[in-house]
Each structure stands twice: as structure tokens, then as C-alpha cells.
Design an enzyme around this catalytic site. Structure first.
Site, short mmCIF file in Angstrom:
data_model
loop_
_atom_site.label_atom_id
_atom_site.label_comp_id
_atom_site.label_asym_id
_atom_site.label_seq_id
_atom_site.Cartn_x
_atom_site.Cartn_y
_atom_site.Cartn_z
N HIS A 202 0.81 -1.25 0.00
CA HIS A 202 0.00 -0.03 0.01
C HIS A 202 0.75 1.15 0.18
O HIS A 202 0.31 2.37 0.00
CB HIS A 202 -0.80 0.09 1.14
CG HIS A 202 -1.91 -1.24 1.35
ND1 HIS A 202 -3.05 -0.95 0.43
CD2 HIS A 202 -1.63 -2.58 1.49
CE1 HIS A 202 -3.81 -2.26 0.69
NE2 HIS A 202 -3.03 -2.91 1.35
N LYS A 231 -2.44 -2.44 -6.64
CA LYS A 231 -2.96 -1.14 -5.83
C LYS A 231 -2.47 0.01 -6.59
O LYS A 231 -2.98 0.54 -7.58
CB LYS A 231 -2.68 -1.32 -4.24
CG LYS A 231 -2.95 -2.68 -3.62
CD LYS A 231 -2.66 -2.99 -2.43
CE LYS A 231 -2.73 -4.28 -2.01
NZ LYS A 231 -3.98 -5.08 -2.18
C1 LIG Z 1 -0.17 -5.81 2.81
C2 LIG Z 1 -0.65 -6.67 1.79
N1 LIG Z 1 0.18 -7.64 1.14
C3 LIG Z 1 -0.17 -8.48 0.05
C4 LIG Z 1 -1.29 -8.35 -0.28
C5 LIG Z 1 -1.74 -9.41 -1.34
O1 LIG Z 1 -1.52 -8.68 -2.63
P1 LIG Z 1 -2.43 -9.24 -3.89
O2 LIG Z 1 -3.73 -8.68 -3.92
O3 LIG Z 1 -1.50 -8.70 -5.18
O4 LIG Z 1 -2.44 -10.79 -3.73
C6 LIG Z 1 -2.29 -7.33 0.09
C7 LIG Z 1 -3.77 -7.25 -0.39
O5 LIG Z 1 -4.57 -7.42 -1.08
C8 LIG Z 1 -1.87 -6.84 1.34
O6 LIG Z 1 -2.80 -5.72 1.80
#
Ligand SMILES: Cc1ncc(COP(=O)(O)O)c(C=O)c1O
Length: 383
Positions: A202, A231
Site C-alpha cells: 500500500h 494497488k
Molecule cells: C499488505 C498486503 N500484502 C499483500 C496483499 C496481497 O496482494 P495481492 O492482492 O497482489 O495478492 C495485500 C492485499 O490485498 C495486502 O494488503
């Protein structure tokens, strides 16, 4: 046996008022979208920089499709790794200051791959208590001994480091929008011969010079940096940034990398374009700062308001039913802001998770904030 288990779990969730549902958005992730006959302003997207609908980026993905076709056709070590992937890795390395960038199809898999491939029996893994589910789950399933430290509490982390360890934290916490005291944490890790891994899902694109993220903003370089593309990049996928030996190791042993079809090359091509846009388009971060001021100006002082240095704005409601009725009320005013309930957040801290994006206008943010004030006043009068 399984049918009974499924039915029971669903019933319990329903009874606790914690059932979730999929919402079909007709036009995909847009700043404004329709559901049924109603139109909503989207305050629940993690597309912080407003990239997902950017014509320049959509055009890049189309160009990538023309150049490379639809899918990668294989895992990276077979024939799935194209020039587009290599150039994306190189772009990430020079932007963020690392030797290697290993690509994954999601942040979830990147986090799991690192913890599973790196940790052995007898190792110590220490994580911030509020780390993402992907990290917590991998830690619990890994052979290492896992401890947690109190959220954003370096002193407590220090007491947990009974041996050299892998310390994992996030740059920005997704449900609270607060940032990690990375400088302090890194100092402690260095003193205790421990490695630091920062998941900056984030923070990347949003914080730091040229959007380099939380670590740049705090002036540190962790041994492992996770950046995700779902994001701030407006796309999807992830990368682990690290030094050359660690990169070589992950290339050999990170199972989510080795045994999974590589992301489509056209996506890698678009991601390279997104990385360049993030670096050069400071106006997106300036816009977010302006929107945050508009939000704070109207809401600061109101019970439930939380001041954050990021576009993630939790508004704390307490119990789940209050959060749901607030989300419904906001919907009736044309604002889509999702209620987040346990188990995603701790019991008693159900909230509305509002996310600001560079596509919002200050007027839209002000209107949302005024609707929150109005709902809170009505709720307080009634209770
Ligand atoms: C801090 C954090 N790490 C990893 C993820 C996972 O990432 P992805 O949506 O690309 O699988 C998320 C969110 O969805 C997240 O908020």
C-alpha cells in the site's frame, strides 16, 4: 461430512452478521460505477493513483498484446519469461535500487513464496501483529517458530528477538492506513543480525520520492522488499526485490515462481509503463495530498475519525452492525465505502474503510465526509 461442515460454517457466519458477498460491477473498476439502476462514487478501490482507467496505461497493455500475444504459455523457467518480463524486472531494480526483482502473479503468492522458501526448522520469524493474512498464514504453516510483536512497537520487537531472525512488517497497514516506524525497526534488525522484509503493497507508488514507497520515505533499504501491482500500479502481480544471491535462490526455490505460469507478457509490458508513469507523474501524489486535506478538514474531531498519512482512511464504528448501517446510509447518498468487519479487523473495531484515489475530486471527498458527519449525528441522537 464436508457438506455438513460447509453448511455449519456458513450458518455461523450468517448468524454473526459477518457474511460477505460478491458485488458485480458492470464497468469494472471505475471511479464511478453502477449497480442496478444506481450510480456510486467508488471509495473502496485500492487504485490509489487512479491508474486502472488511465488511457495511456490501457493503450500500453494493448500494445503489449499486439507484440507478445495473450498468455505467457509456461512458467518462467520453462518458456514463460519474455523480454517484457526482463525489462520490467530491470525497471523495478533501477527505480528501487536493488540487484534483482523476482516476479509473481500476486502479492499473496510472493509473500508465501518468500517465507516458505527461506525459513527452516529452528528459525525465528517475527511479524507485526497486524500483518496481512498472506504473511500470517505462511508464517504459521512454515517450519519456523513464529512470534508477533505489538503493532508498530519496535521496543516490543526488540524483546522478541531472542536469536537472529527474519522480521516482517508492512510499510502501510491496509486496514488502518498507518505507516510502520521502519527506521527504528531496521536499526533493531541490524543490531540483532536479523533480516528485514517489508511488504509495501500500500506504500509503493504513493509514498516517497518518485513513489518509491515507504522504505524510501523512511530512508531504509530492507533485505527483502515486496511490491504489489494491484494497488498503486492499477494492475496486478507482485515482485520481490533483493540482492543477487537471494534473487538466484528465489529463482531456484520459490515454488510460486517456479511452478506457476508466468504473468502474461503484455501485463509485464503494461507494468513497465505503469512504473514509469508512477515515477514521472508526481501530480497523482499531489492530488492525494489535496484530497486528504479536504477529508481531514471536515472530519477531524469527530468520534471514529482517524488521522492517517496515507489515502487509506478508516472510520471506526465499533460493532459490525453499526458499520453495516453506516455503509448502507452512505450508499443511499451515492457513496460506495465498504464496511470491514471481524475477522478482517479485531473484534469491536469494525469500520468503514475509505480509500481516496487520484481520480476523486475535492468536492466528492467533501460530500462523502459531510454524509459521514450527518450519519454520525443522527446515530448519536438515536442512541
Ligand atoms: C499488505 C498486503 N500484502 C499483500 C496483499 C496481497 O496482494 P495481492 O492482492 O497482489 O495478492 C495485500 C492485499 O490485498 C495486502 O494488503
Amino acid at each position: 461430512m464436508f457438506s455438513q461442515r460447509i453448511e455449519q460454517a456458513l450458518t455461523i457466519r450468517q448468524e454473526k452478521g459477518l457474511s460477505r458477498q460478491l458485488n458485480v460491477l458492470e464497468g469494472g473498476n471505475q471511479p464511478m460505477f453502477c449497480q442496478g439502476s444506481r450510480q456510486y462514487i467508488n471509495f473502496s478501490s485500492n487504485d490509489y493513483l487512479g491508474m486502472a482507467t488511465e488511457p495511456e496505461l490501457i493503450q500500453a497493455w494493448k500494445e503489449g498484446l499486439d507484440k507478445y500475444g495473450a498468455g505467457s504459455g509456461a512458467s518462467p523457467l520453462v518458456t514463460g519469461f519474455s523480454r517484457a518480463h526482463a525489462e520490467l524486472e530491470q525497471t523495478l531494480c533501477s527505480w528501487l535500487g536493488y540487484d534483482r526483482a523476482i516476479l509473481f502473479n500476486s502479492g499473496f503468492s510472493a509473500n508465501q513464496a518468500v517465507l516458505f522458501s527461506l525459513l527452516e526448522k529452528g528459525d525465528l520469524l517475527v511479524q507485526d501483529k497486524l500483518n496481512h493474512a498472506s504473511l500470517m498464514e505462511a508464517g504459521m504453516l512454515s517450519p519456523a517458530n513464529m512470534k508477533r510483536f505489538r503493532h508498530n512497537d519496535p521496543e516490543h520487537l526488540n524483546t522478541q528477538l531472542s536469536q537472529p531472525a527474519l522480521v516482517v512488517t508492512e510499510g502501510v497497514f491496509s486496514m488502518d492506513g498507518d505507516t510502520s516506524p521502519l527506521k527504528n525497526i531496521k536499526q533493531i534488525c541490524d543490531k540483532q543480525n536479523s533480516w528485514l522484509m517489508v511488504d509495501d503493497a500500500h506504500g509503493i507508488g504513493v509514498l516517497g520520492e518518485e513513489g518509491k514507497g515507504s522504505c524510501c520515505a523512511e530512508g531504509i533499504k530492507p533485505q527483502l522488499l515486496i511490491v504489489t501491482f494491484g494497488k498503486g500500479f492499477g494492475l496486478s502481480g507482485a515482485a520481490v526485490l533483493c540482492d543477487k544471491p537471494t534473487g538466484d535462490y528465489l529463482t531456484q526455490f520459490a515454488r510460486h515462481h517456479v511452478y506457476s505460469t508466468a504473468m502474461p507478457p503484455a501485463q509485464a509490458y503494461a507494468l513497465k509503463k505503469a512504473a514509469n508513469m508512477i515515477q514521472s507523474q508526481q501530480w497523482r501524489r499531489d492530488r492525494l495530498a489535496e484530497l486528504q486535506s479536504a477529508y481531514n478538514d471536515t472530519l477531524s474531531g469527530l468520534e471514529g475519525f482517524v488521522s492517517t498519512p496515507t489515502p487509506i482512511k478508516p472510520f471506526i464504528c465499533g460493532d459490525a452492525s453499526h458499520a453495516l448501517s453506516m455503509a448502507d446510509n452512505l450508499k443511499s447518498h451515492g457513496f460506495w465505502a465498504t464496511a470491514i468487519r471481524p475477522p478482517t479487523v479485531p473484534n469491536g473495531s469494525a469500520r468503514i474503510r475509505i480509500t481516496l484515489t487520484a481520480n476523486h475530486s475535492p468536492e466528492q471527498v467533501k460530500a462523502l465526509a459531510e454524509a459521514i458527519v450527518q450519519f454520525s449525528e443522527e446515530h448519536n441522537r438515536e442512541s
